[in-house]
Motif scaffolding. Structure first.
Motif, PDB file in Angstrom:
ATOM      1  N   UNK A 207      57.824  45.543  75.569  1.00  0.00           N
ATOM      2  CA  UNK A 207      57.600  44.040  75.214  1.00  0.00           C
ATOM      3  C   UNK A 207      56.297  43.824  74.427  1.00  0.00           C
ATOM      4  N   UNK A 208      56.240  43.078  73.311  1.00  0.00           N
ATOM      5  CA  UNK A 208      55.261  42.679  72.578  1.00  0.00           C
ATOM      6  C   UNK A 208      54.059  42.168  73.585  1.00  0.00           C
ATOM      7  N   UNK A 209      52.715  42.544  73.109  1.00  0.00           N
ATOM      8  CA  UNK A 209      51.729  41.719  73.949  1.00  0.00           C
ATOM      9  C   UNK A 209      50.883  40.798  73.162  1.00  0.00           C
ATOM     10  N   UNK A 210      50.100  39.915  73.585  1.00  0.00           N
ATOM     11  CA  UNK A 210      49.322  38.891  72.716  1.00  0.00           C
ATOM     12  C   UNK A 210      48.353  39.681  71.728  1.00  0.00           C
ATOM     13  N   UNK A 211      48.335  39.239  70.607  1.00  0.00           N
ATOM     14  CA  UNK A 211      47.262  40.082  69.623  1.00  0.00           C
ATOM     15  C   UNK A 211      46.145  39.051  69.517  1.00  0.00           C
ATOM     16  N   UNK A 212      45.027  39.825  69.934  1.00  0.00           N
ATOM     17  CA  UNK A 212      43.932  39.000  70.163  1.00  0.00           C
ATOM     18  C   UNK A 212      43.234  38.569  68.539  1.00  0.00           C
ATOM     19  N   UNK A 213      44.082  39.162  67.508  1.00  0.00           N
ATOM     20  CA  UNK A 213      43.567  39.073  65.898  1.00  0.00           C
ATOM     21  C   UNK A 213      43.895  37.597  65.790  1.00  0.00           C
ATOM     22  N   UNK A 214      45.046  37.029  66.551  1.00  0.00           N
ATOM     23  CA  UNK A 214      45.310  35.505  66.067  1.00  0.00           C
ATOM     24  C   UNK A 214      44.258  34.592  66.591  1.00  0.00           C
ATOM     25  N   UNK A 215      43.519  35.098  67.832  1.00  0.00           N
ATOM     26  CA  UNK A 215      42.324  34.232  68.022  1.00  0.00           C
ATOM     27  C   UNK A 215      41.384  34.087  67.181  1.00  0.00           C
ATOM     28  N   UNK A 216      41.018  35.221  66.431  1.00  0.00           N
ATOM     29  CA  UNK A 216      40.107  35.379  65.444  1.00  0.00           C
ATOM     30  C   UNK A 216      40.357  34.616  64.184  1.00  0.00           C
ATOM     31  N   UNK A 217      41.658  34.568  63.798  1.00  0.00           N
ATOM     32  CA  UNK A 217      42.204  33.600  62.793  1.00  0.00           C
ATOM     33  C   UNK A 217      42.021  32.352  63.152  1.00  0.00           C
ATOM     34  N   UNK A 218      42.273  31.893  64.270  1.00  0.00           N
ATOM     35  CA  UNK A 218      42.193  30.341  64.520  1.00  0.00           C
ATOM     36  C   UNK A 218      40.818  30.180  64.498  1.00  0.00           C
ATOM     37  N   UNK A 219      39.938  30.821  65.102  1.00  0.00           N
ATOM     38  CA  UNK A 219      38.642  30.307  65.130  1.00  0.00           C
ATOM     39  C   UNK A 219      38.075  30.361  63.721  1.00  0.00           C
ATOM     40  N   UNK A 220      38.322  31.241  62.640  1.00  0.00           N
ATOM     41  CA  UNK A 220      37.802  31.096  61.579  1.00  0.00           C
ATOM     42  C   UNK A 220      38.368  29.872  60.953  1.00  0.00           C
ATOM     43  N   UNK A 221      39.585  29.526  61.051  1.00  0.00           N
ATOM     44  CA  UNK A 221      40.146  28.566  60.386  1.00  0.00           C
ATOM     45  C   UNK A 221      39.376  27.078  60.686  1.00  0.00           C
ATOM     46  N   UNK A 222      39.150  27.208  62.166  1.00  0.00           N
ATOM     47  CA  UNK A 222      38.336  26.033  62.748  1.00  0.00           C
ATOM     48  C   UNK A 222      36.965  25.751  62.422  1.00  0.00           C
ATOM     49  N   UNK A 223      36.307  26.886  61.692  1.00  0.00           N
ATOM     50  CA  UNK A 223      35.013  26.868  61.626  1.00  0.00           C
ATOM     51  C   UNK A 223      34.723  26.771  59.985  1.00  0.00           C
ATOM     52  N   UNK A 224      35.660  26.618  59.250  1.00  0.00           N
ATOM     53  CA  UNK A 224      35.827  26.562  57.794  1.00  0.00           C
ATOM     54  C   UNK A 224      35.150  25.185  57.355  1.00  0.00           C
ATOM     55  N   UNK A 225      35.491  24.093  57.947  1.00  0.00           N
ATOM     56  CA  UNK A 225      34.866  22.609  57.498  1.00  0.00           C
ATOM     57  C   UNK A 225      33.671  22.394  57.940  1.00  0.00           C
ATOM     58  N   UNK A 226      33.256  23.051  58.958  1.00  0.00           N
ATOM     59  CA  UNK A 226      31.759  22.946  59.370  1.00  0.00           C
ATOM     60  C   UNK A 226      30.732  23.887  58.514  1.00  0.00           C
ATOM     61  N   UNK A 227      31.563  24.819  58.163  1.00  0.00           N
ATOM     62  CA  UNK A 227      30.616  25.839  57.298  1.00  0.00           C
ATOM     63  C   UNK A 227      30.347  25.122  55.919  1.00  0.00           C
ATOM     64  N   UNK A 228      31.550  24.470  55.320  1.00  0.00           N
ATOM     65  CA  UNK A 228      31.410  23.711  54.158  1.00  0.00           C
ATOM     66  C   UNK A 228      30.478  22.837  53.935  1.00  0.00           C
ATOM     67  N   UNK A 229      30.268  22.216  55.053  1.00  0.00           N
ATOM     68  CA  UNK A 229      29.230  20.968  55.311  1.00  0.00           C
ATOM     69  C   UNK A 229      28.008  21.249  55.574  1.00  0.00           C
ATOM     70  N   UNK A 230      27.351  22.685  55.785  1.00  0.00           N
ATOM     71  CA  UNK A 230      26.052  23.091  56.042  1.00  0.00           C
ATOM     72  C   UNK A 230      25.266  23.196  54.622  1.00  0.00           C
ATOM     73  N   UNK A 231      23.980  22.837  54.617  1.00  0.00           N
ATOM     74  CA  UNK A 231      23.208  23.329  53.560  1.00  0.00           C
ATOM     75  C   UNK A 231      23.639  24.538  52.813  1.00  0.00           C
ATOM     76  N   UNK A 232      23.228  24.794  51.446  1.00  0.00           N
ATOM     77  CA  UNK A 232      23.442  25.834  51.006  1.00  0.00           C
ATOM     78  C   UNK A 232      22.788  26.941  51.757  1.00  0.00           C
TER      79      UNK A 232
END
Length: 289
Positions: A207-232
């Motif tokens: 049987x398939x097991x959980x892929x930790x890469x999905x957690x990385x994708x979720x974390x990156x998507x969650x951080x995108x908006x915060x990154x955009x609002x930071x000073x350059x």
């Protein structure tokens, strides 16, 4: 519990008298007893007559149960279910309708056994339509395999034999595996391996097991908006540190600031992004109650 046939109302004829028996041993002539049962009020005398009728027709119920043998249920269990159907038939039979009891009881008992298979013997929930498709496909496969020169029937063969579509036949074949479940610990390795061999493979291992890469994708998507609002400049420092893998000292030299300042910016920016990612945004529809 079924009462002994010796317990009968005074003057009632024996339900299995050889003089009034029909061609089959399990079809006694009990019309007179049913007429008497319909006239009796609830009480010990009626209960005794009811038990006598059930006992008289019990061989027929057992015969019906025997039709369903070799389907994964013990014959004794099937006989108990058939007996319940017989009791229901005796309780609801109306002799004034002019119908023979056997004509009424056979479908009642058969229906009770079929309901038992439908409701209690499937290891997982399967819609009734799929169960019926399974039964048709199973019967068709049995009939085709028992014809001269037979071979394993294809889906097209089964569809032609049953009049079903190939999609329905496929659904019925899939349902054949839903009648019982396999343990996740079932050994799938070749029989040449011993049970304690390190090479054994179970169903769980496939049987398939959980892929930790999905957690990385979720974390990156969650951080995108915060990154955009930071000073350059803060975004640049984070990019150089985490994507270019530069040390804080090299970043400080490139930007003309101190390493300590770079460290503070990284810590402050990460904390801000984390807080914003974990705090629902007012415009987020999922954050509304």
């Amino acid at each position: 519990m079924l009462a002994d046939t010796s317990t009968r109302p005074p003057g009632a004829p024996a339900p299995t008298s050889p003089a009034v028996r029909r061609p089959h041993d399990d079809s006694p002539d009990t019309a007179v007893l049913f007429a008497q049962l319909a006239e009796l009020a609830p009480g010990p005398q009626r209960d005794a007559l009811r038990d006598a009728l059930v006992t008289a027709w019990l061989p027929m119920a057992h015969r019906i149960a025997g039709r369903f043998r070799d389907r994964g249920e013990a014959v004794e269990d099937l006989r108990q279910v058939a007996a319940i159907g017989l009791i229901k038939a005796v309780d609801h039979f109306d002799p004034s309708q002019g119908t023979a009891f056997e004509s009424y009881a056979v479908p009642t008992i058969t229906g009770e056994v079929k309901r038992h298979f439908r409701d209690h013997t499937w290891a997982m929930h399967v819609p009734r339509r799929i169960q019926e498709l399974r039964n048709k496909v199973r019967l068709a496969r049995y009939e085709l395999l028992n014809t001269p020169g037979s071979h394993e029937p294809t889906i097209a063969d089964l569809a032609a034999h049953t009049g079903l579509t190939e999609d329905d036949v496929t659904a019925g074949l899939e349902a054949l595996d839903s009648f019982s479940l396999l343990s996740l610990d079932l050994d799938l390795s070749p029989s040449t391996h011993s049970s304690d061999s390190a090479d054994t493979v179970s169903i769980a291992d496939t049987l398939a097991t959980a892929d930790a890469s999905y957690d990385v994708v979720i974390d990156r998507e969650s951080a995108k908006e915060g990154l955009r609002r930071l000073p350059e400049r803060d975004r640049t420092i984070l990019y150089l540190r985490f994507f270019e893998d530069m040390t804080q000292t090299r970043i400080a030299d490139q930007l003309g600031i101190s390493q300590m300042h770079v460290s503070r910016i990284i810590a402050r920016s990460c904390a801000r992004i984390r807080e914003e990612a974990l705090t629902p945004h007012p415009d987020d529809p999922h954050a509304r109650s």
